[in-house]
Design a protein around this motif. Sequence first.
Motif, PDB file in Angstrom:
ATOM      1  N   ASP A 154     -10.795  21.510  16.199  1.00  0.00           N
ATOM      2  CA  ASP A 154     -12.233  21.423  15.989  1.00  0.00           C
ATOM      3  C   ASP A 154     -12.578  19.978  15.679  1.00  0.00           C
ATOM      4  O   ASP A 154     -12.204  19.447  14.632  1.00  0.00           O
ATOM      5  N   GLU A 155     -13.283  19.334  16.575  1.00  0.00           N
ATOM      6  CA  GLU A 155     -13.606  17.915  16.415  1.00  0.00           C
ATOM      7  C   GLU A 155     -14.586  17.674  15.277  1.00  0.00           C
ATOM      8  O   GLU A 155     -14.769  16.539  14.840  1.00  0.00           O
ATOM      9  N   ASN A 156     -15.223  18.732  14.771  1.00  0.00           N
ATOM     10  CA  ASN A 156     -16.174  18.579  13.672  1.00  0.00           C
ATOM     11  C   ASN A 156     -15.503  18.583  12.311  1.00  0.00           C
ATOM     12  O   ASN A 156     -16.139  18.300  11.301  1.00  0.00           O
ATOM     13  N   LEU A 157     -14.229  18.917  12.276  1.00  0.00           N
ATOM     14  CA  LEU A 157     -13.523  18.992  11.010  1.00  0.00           C
ATOM     15  C   LEU A 157     -12.931  17.647  10.621  1.00  0.00           C
ATOM     16  O   LEU A 157     -12.379  16.927  11.465  1.00  0.00           O
ATOM     17  N   TYR A 158     -13.025  17.337   9.346  1.00  0.00           N
ATOM     18  CA  TYR A 158     -12.386  16.150   8.784  1.00  0.00           C
ATOM     19  C   TYR A 158     -11.039  16.559   8.192  1.00  0.00           C
ATOM     20  O   TYR A 158     -10.914  17.615   7.570  1.00  0.00           O
ATOM     21  N   PHE A 159     -10.045  15.681   8.378  1.00  0.00           N
ATOM     22  CA  PHE A 159      -8.733  15.901   7.797  1.00  0.00           C
ATOM     23  C   PHE A 159      -8.350  14.669   6.977  1.00  0.00           C
ATOM     24  O   PHE A 159      -8.373  13.548   7.495  1.00  0.00           O
ATOM     25  N   PRO A 160      -8.009  14.857   5.709  1.00  0.00           N
ATOM     26  CA  PRO A 160      -7.653  13.702   4.873  1.00  0.00           C
ATOM     27  C   PRO A 160      -6.338  13.077   5.340  1.00  0.00           C
ATOM     28  O   PRO A 160      -5.528  13.736   6.005  1.00  0.00           O
ATOM     29  N   PRO A 161      -6.116  11.815   5.009  1.00  0.00           N
ATOM     30  CA  PRO A 161      -4.844  11.168   5.372  1.00  0.00           C
ATOM     31  C   PRO A 161      -3.655  11.929   4.801  1.00  0.00           C
ATOM     32  O   PRO A 161      -3.766  12.621   3.780  1.00  0.00           O
ATOM     33  N   LEU A 162      -2.519  11.798   5.454  1.00  0.00           N
ATOM     34  CA  LEU A 162      -1.325  12.520   5.025  1.00  0.00           C
ATOM     35  C   LEU A 162      -0.786  12.008   3.694  1.00  0.00           C
ATOM     36  O   LEU A 162      -0.079  12.740   2.991  1.00  0.00           O
ATOM     37  N   THR A 163      -1.094  10.780   3.347  1.00  0.00           N
ATOM     38  CA  THR A 163      -0.627  10.216   2.087  1.00  0.00           C
ATOM     39  C   THR A 163      -1.804   9.656   1.299  1.00  0.00           C
ATOM     40  O   THR A 163      -2.850   9.337   1.859  1.00  0.00           O
ATOM     41  N   GLY A 164      -1.611   9.530  -0.002  1.00  0.00           N
ATOM     42  CA  GLY A 164      -2.658   8.982  -0.859  1.00  0.00           C
ATOM     43  C   GLY A 164      -3.620  10.054  -1.335  1.00  0.00           C
ATOM     44  O   GLY A 164      -3.517  11.233  -0.982  1.00  0.00           O
ATOM     45  N   SER A 165      -4.582   9.630  -2.140  1.00  0.00           N
ATOM     46  CA  SER A 165      -5.520  10.572  -2.757  1.00  0.00           C
ATOM     47  C   SER A 165      -6.910  10.532  -2.128  1.00  0.00           C
ATOM     48  O   SER A 165      -7.820  11.224  -2.586  1.00  0.00           O
ATOM     49  N   THR A 166      -7.099   9.727  -1.098  1.00  0.00           N
ATOM     50  CA  THR A 166      -8.413   9.627  -0.467  1.00  0.00           C
ATOM     51  C   THR A 166      -8.776  10.936   0.223  1.00  0.00           C
ATOM     52  O   THR A 166      -7.968  11.502   0.967  1.00  0.00           O
ATOM     53  N   TRP A 167      -9.982  11.400  -0.024  1.00  0.00           N
ATOM     54  CA  TRP A 167     -10.484  12.613   0.635  1.00  0.00           C
ATOM     55  C   TRP A 167     -11.997  12.461   0.752  1.00  0.00           C
ATOM     56  O   TRP A 167     -12.702  12.332  -0.246  1.00  0.00           O
ATOM     57  N   GLU A 168     -12.503  12.467   1.942  1.00  0.00           N
ATOM     58  CA  GLU A 168     -13.934  12.246   2.147  1.00  0.00           C
ATOM     59  C   GLU A 168     -14.747  13.368   1.519  1.00  0.00           C
ATOM     60  O   GLU A 168     -14.320  14.533   1.482  1.00  0.00           O
ATOM     61  N   THR A 169     -15.939  13.016   1.028  1.00  0.00           N
ATOM     62  CA  THR A 169     -16.801  13.974   0.345  1.00  0.00           C
ATOM     63  C   THR A 169     -18.137  14.126   1.063  1.00  0.00           C
ATOM     64  O   THR A 169     -18.513  13.307   1.902  1.00  0.00           O
ATOM     65  N   VAL A 170     -18.848  15.180   0.713  1.00  0.00           N
ATOM     66  CA  VAL A 170     -20.193  15.410   1.227  1.00  0.00           C
ATOM     67  C   VAL A 170     -20.987  16.066   0.103  1.00  0.00           C
ATOM     68  O   VAL A 170     -20.432  16.831  -0.696  1.00  0.00           O
TER      69      VAL A 170
END
Length: 358
Positions: free
Chosen positions: A29-45
């Motif tokens: 699904d191209e509309n889904l965001y996936f956080p990076p495999l490493t680190g604590s970054t996670w996009e918010t809304v």
Amino acid sequence: MKTLLYLFAALLVCSCSSGSDDTEGPAPDENLYFPPLTGSTWETVSPAELGWNTAALNNLDTFLTDTNTEAFIILENGKIAFEAYYDGKTAADFFAWNSAGKTLTAFTVGLAEQKGLLELDDKTTDYLGRGWTSMTPAQEDAITIKNQLTMTSGGDFTRGDIHCYDPECLYYRKAPGTEWYYYNAYYTLLQPVLDAAAPNGFDAFFKADLKDRIGMDGRWVSLGYNNVYFSTARGMARFGLLNLNKGSWGENKLLNTDYWDAMINTSQPLNPAYGYLWWLNGKSSFKLPSLTESFTGKLIPNAPDDLIAGLGANDKKLYVIPSQNRVIVRLGPAADADDLGPTSFDNELWGVLKEVFK
């Protein structure tokens, strides 16, 4: 004391992914965001941006506090829209999944099947050896991996501890596939099956083919007869996001379509609300752990019909709702009384969430 994060700012980050393989599966699904495999970054809304009823968030917060919740996350389209920690817990704390972790094992069995390490119709005896039960050879040979995945192994649950998987605890009651009962021992023995099937054993296979491929933290811990997964709330959310995208992490396909579809749909006619160790909403009837009777109606009436869930003892909850593109995680002690799998808390929580999402 609690820490509550209402996330109204969006962070501009890029999702990192590893190379894809040739595993057949659904298009991502191209509309889904996936956080990076490493680190604590996670996009918010922000909830406001999503059009939620933000006035109802205070009611949700109060409800979570009053029901002993320690960690709660809502993902929408893969982004964190709501994240809250209570009673001094933080995003770094590990929580037991209890039986919600059965979904991890179900997924891993699918990965093993598509690699040709096993087949669902294989006899469990082929992997555990003769005498893994106290049944006759013919009774023992009738039990398959699929029976273990669907809680239809036919073991006699009236004889004592349903967690004990020692041979002297496992007796015949009915032919496999003719009775549904939430018998934990037969589920737990799936991991020894995988231990025998995978060249480097279950732990290495799980880590390389699932855990590391989605950047999930956590570990399995043996607690008596149970092997329980512990992770952060975000670790559980990652696995939920993987299943929201039908077994693909971004463009990387982990699990084939046929198995994933079978896993999250009715697996046998005895309990329509049960797949391969996943609970299913929206069915005409359901059965519950420790009971033999069937109940008419939906498992969680207040929740969307297409909800699938990992449900663990003492209200460990992983909800995946494809129609809403949402994943919801609830961790912490029991909301009320200690109990297995589905509880009245599921419907109460969804009654509050409906007000937030409307």
